[in-house]
Design an enzyme around this catalytic site. Structure first.
Site, mmCIF file in Angstrom:
data_model
loop_
_atom_site.group_PDB
_atom_site.id
_atom_site.type_symbol
_atom_site.label_atom_id
_atom_site.label_comp_id
_atom_site.label_asym_id
_atom_site.label_seq_id
_atom_site.Cartn_x
_atom_site.Cartn_y
_atom_site.Cartn_z
ATOM 1 N N ALA A 88 27.503 44.843 9.656
ATOM 2 C CA ALA A 88 28.027 43.847 8.718
ATOM 3 C C ALA A 88 27.185 43.947 7.453
ATOM 4 O O ALA A 88 26.314 43.122 7.197
ATOM 5 C CB ALA A 88 27.968 42.448 9.312
ATOM 6 N N LYS A 146 43.224 52.522 2.364
ATOM 7 C CA LYS A 146 42.489 52.535 3.636
ATOM 8 C C LYS A 146 42.809 51.266 4.416
ATOM 9 O O LYS A 146 42.580 50.157 3.937
ATOM 10 C CB LYS A 146 40.984 52.657 3.420
ATOM 11 C CG LYS A 146 40.239 52.700 4.756
ATOM 12 C CD LYS A 146 38.878 53.313 4.645
ATOM 13 C CE LYS A 146 38.169 53.295 5.992
ATOM 14 N NZ LYS A 146 36.802 53.812 5.885
ATOM 15 N N CYS A 171 37.824 45.986 4.471
ATOM 16 C CA CYS A 171 36.456 45.695 4.901
ATOM 17 C C CYS A 171 36.439 44.387 5.703
ATOM 18 O O CYS A 171 36.834 43.341 5.191
ATOM 19 C CB CYS A 171 35.514 45.567 3.706
ATOM 20 S SG CYS A 171 33.848 45.077 4.219
#
Lengths: 315, 307
Positions: free
Chosen positions: A72, A176, A141
């Protein structure tokens, strides 16, 4: 038998790195300048660039897990201005193409990042820049709490962001994708409809680890992204389904550590394959994978083009 | 190379063979010696370019059940024979501690910045090494390097005899066996005309005084001393509190941190510096000055320190 075309970029072989897993300029200082003259990957993907500088998430940020690891980091970085002024010129000196990953917290930020990079690339390379540099939209993300993955979890927002960047970005444009959605193919279809040249799959799987002593979440960010060999079958399934859904090339990744893994991703439909966590263990693993893949293809008397998607055809 | 076989990189393991660069290659165990609850693992590492004291390497048994290497301080080196002092605290370190002579280990190193001997020996004060538990690991190499330095440049005959003081704290007598490998290096220092006294404390009092090394510091550290400190984060905090109360001491801390790569790529090992910025323990460290880590040289807990 090895070159791969991704939009306007020509890659000498199909092995690239996953964003955020290889600081090639640091590697050159640690391992020597050969890293820059003979990069271990066919295209270099820097860590995701954000509009503003970010300090990232609090420690601890990383832990090994069975068959992989969880992280993280939280998109730590110097921001667009710092990247363009400091690292971009050095990265453009690499002999391989560059695929620049950007992450935004709003549609405007994605467009601003793409515009800023285009301006810098045109200034540095003139009209030919699209043969040198592409863009990867990190809309996946799991370790930031707004924008980014919330965009990539929603087909309509994905289409808006990809479409807006497409209008101003004539070079390679990759979306992505996050696997942390009910249906990754719906997001991929949206990206394709909005004009993406390729999709990359998968980013990390959102997970959580518990501190053995305190029985509280171990990571400073509480949750993190799981990567490494443990997620390979999950990632293969995503790539397999994407190949049946979209007509644009797929950059496959998720737990790649050996040339056999690379072949499996290609068989599922990946035109290029990224190595991620395994590059933490061995920073030159990309080069070994390319050599081993060459040997494997030679032994099988086949080529990259023949292997891609073969899992979808009868034996 | 489009269309042809890709170039092999690096050409041979040891891009830095004989040079200054790190490389990843297979080493072989030449000795596995028990030091109480710790292990002294010695490897032959082809092409090892030599480490600065305080540098580390990522080690992973060749036939490992783990995914990543583990960061371990270089404890001693004689050419390509390199030793590591290891505490078997987790799966990766237990694997390494269980290796037999002849078994192979992936070694990526040397990595990180290391201690600056110029700074540690400048000025009229003493050089003081403070270690907590397996934090003593970099000190045999550091003492040897200091000895070599004083051998090369002996102190002026009319100057007072230089002193390197070693203060070590351990949990118990079994862990205190980790002080053993420092003895030879301390003799090298004495031979170079430098006095090298030491004190060992244990938390359970089974050897030495029953105290923490920070308590030993209250008795031993004097204004003007220059300190090299290595240990777990709570000990670093304790040392910083002591040093904030002694005028004119300069301190360099070697930090522990979990990390995936050791080469700056993963950004997993960050520590928050006094100015609020974050630094990677593997690249900008593992050695940080007191001024870089702690505001005004005083102790303030950095938000989410190294883990």
């Amino acid at each position: 038998m090895m070159p791969v075309r991704l939009g306007p970029l020509l890659l000498a072989h199909p092995i690239i790195n996953a964003s955020g897993t290889m600081e090639i300029l640091d590697l050159a200082e640690v391992l020597g300048p050969d890293v820059l003259s003979v990069p271990p990957v066919a295209a270099y993907v820097p860590k995701t660039i954000t509009m503003d500088a970010r300090t990232g998430n609090p420690a601890p940020r990383i832990l090994e897990t069975p068959g992989g690891m969880i992280n993280a980091i939280g998109l730590e970085g110097e921001g667009l201005k710092g990247f363009v002024a400091d690292r971009l010129p050095r990265l453009l000196a690499l002999p391989c193409p560059l695929i620049i990953s950007i992450g935004g917290f709003s549609l405007d930020e994605y467009v601003g990042l793409a515009a800023g990079l285009r301006e810098a690339l045109e200034a540095a390379l003139g009209d030919g820049w699209t043969a040198k540099a592409g863009l990867e939209l990190n809309i996946s993300c799991p370790n930031v709490h707004s924008g980014c993955v919330s965009i990539g979890s929603n087909p309509a927002e994905t289409e808006l962001v990809v479409g807006a960047v497409r209008k101003i970005w004539p070079g390679l444009l990759i979306a992505k994708l996050t696997p942390n959605v009910t249906d990754i193919t719906a997001i991929a279809r949206a990206a394709e409809a909005a004009g993406a040249d390729a999709v990359a799959a998968v980013n990390t799987y959102k997970g959580l680890v518990i501190d053995r002593k305190t029985l509280r979440p171990y990571l400073g960010n509480v949750t993190g992204g799981l990567s490494g060999p443990a997620i390979k079958p999950l990632a293969l399934r995503a790539v397999y389904e994407l190949y049946e859904t979209v007509g644009i090339p797929i950059v496959g990744m998720g737990g790649v550590a050996t040339a056999r893994d690379v072949l499996e991703f290609m068989a599922c439909g990946a035109a290029a394959v990224a190595v991620g966590s395994a590059a933490f263990r061995d920073p030159s693993v990309g080069a070994s994978l390319a050599v081993d893949l060459w040997d494997e293809l030679t032994a099988r008397g086949t080529s990259v083009a023949d292997v891609v998607g073969v899992a979808h055809r009868p034996v | 190379m489009a269309g042809g076989a890709p170039a092999v990189w690096p050409p041979v393991a040891g891009a830095g063979a004989g040079g200054a660069f790190a490389a990843r290659c297979l080493g072989a165990v030449v000795e596995n010696r028990s030091l109480g609850s710790l292990v002294w693992l010695t490897l032959e590492v082809p092409g090892w370019p030599g480490a600065v004291p305080g540098q580390f390497a990522m080690l992973q048994a060749r036939d490992s059940g783990c995914f990543l290497g583990r960061p371990l301080s270089v404890s001693a080196q004689y050419g390509e024979v390199v030793s590591f002092m290891i505490a078997p605290i987790g799966e990766g370190t237990r694997e390494l501690c269980a290796l037999s002579v002849g078994e192979q280990v992936w070694v990526l190193g040397p990595l990180g910045n290391g201690f600056d001997l110029d700074l540690l020996t400048a000025g009229p004060g003493r050089t003081v090494l403070v270690g907590g538990g397996v934090g003593a690991a970099p000190f045999p190499l550091l003492l040897s390097a200091l000895a070599a330095r004083y051998q090369q440049t002996p102190p002026p005959a009319d100057a007072p005899k230089p002193e390197v003081l070693v203060l070590l704290g351990f949990r118990d007598a079994s862990q205190a066996c980790g002080a053993g490998p420092l003895a030879g290096a301390a003799e090298e220092l004495e031979a170079a005309g430098v006095s090298c006294p030491g004190e060992v404390a244990t938390e359970d009092g089974s050897i030495g005084r029953p105290e923490r090394v920070t308590e030993t510091m209250w008795r031993q550290v004097r204004p003007g001393d220059r300190l090299a400190v290595c240990g777990p984060w709570p000990m670093i905090e304790g040392v910083a509190k002591v040093c904030a109360c002694i005028p004119d001491v300069q301190v360099w801390y070697s930090l522990e941190a979990g990390m995936a790569c050791g080469v700056g790529s993963c950004h997993g090992c960050v520590v928050t510096l006094a100015d609020g910025s974050r630094a990677r323990v593997c690249r900008e460290g593992p050695v940080f000055s007191s001024a870089a880590l702690f505001d005004r040289g005083c102790f303030d807990a950095p938000a989410g320190g190294a883990s």
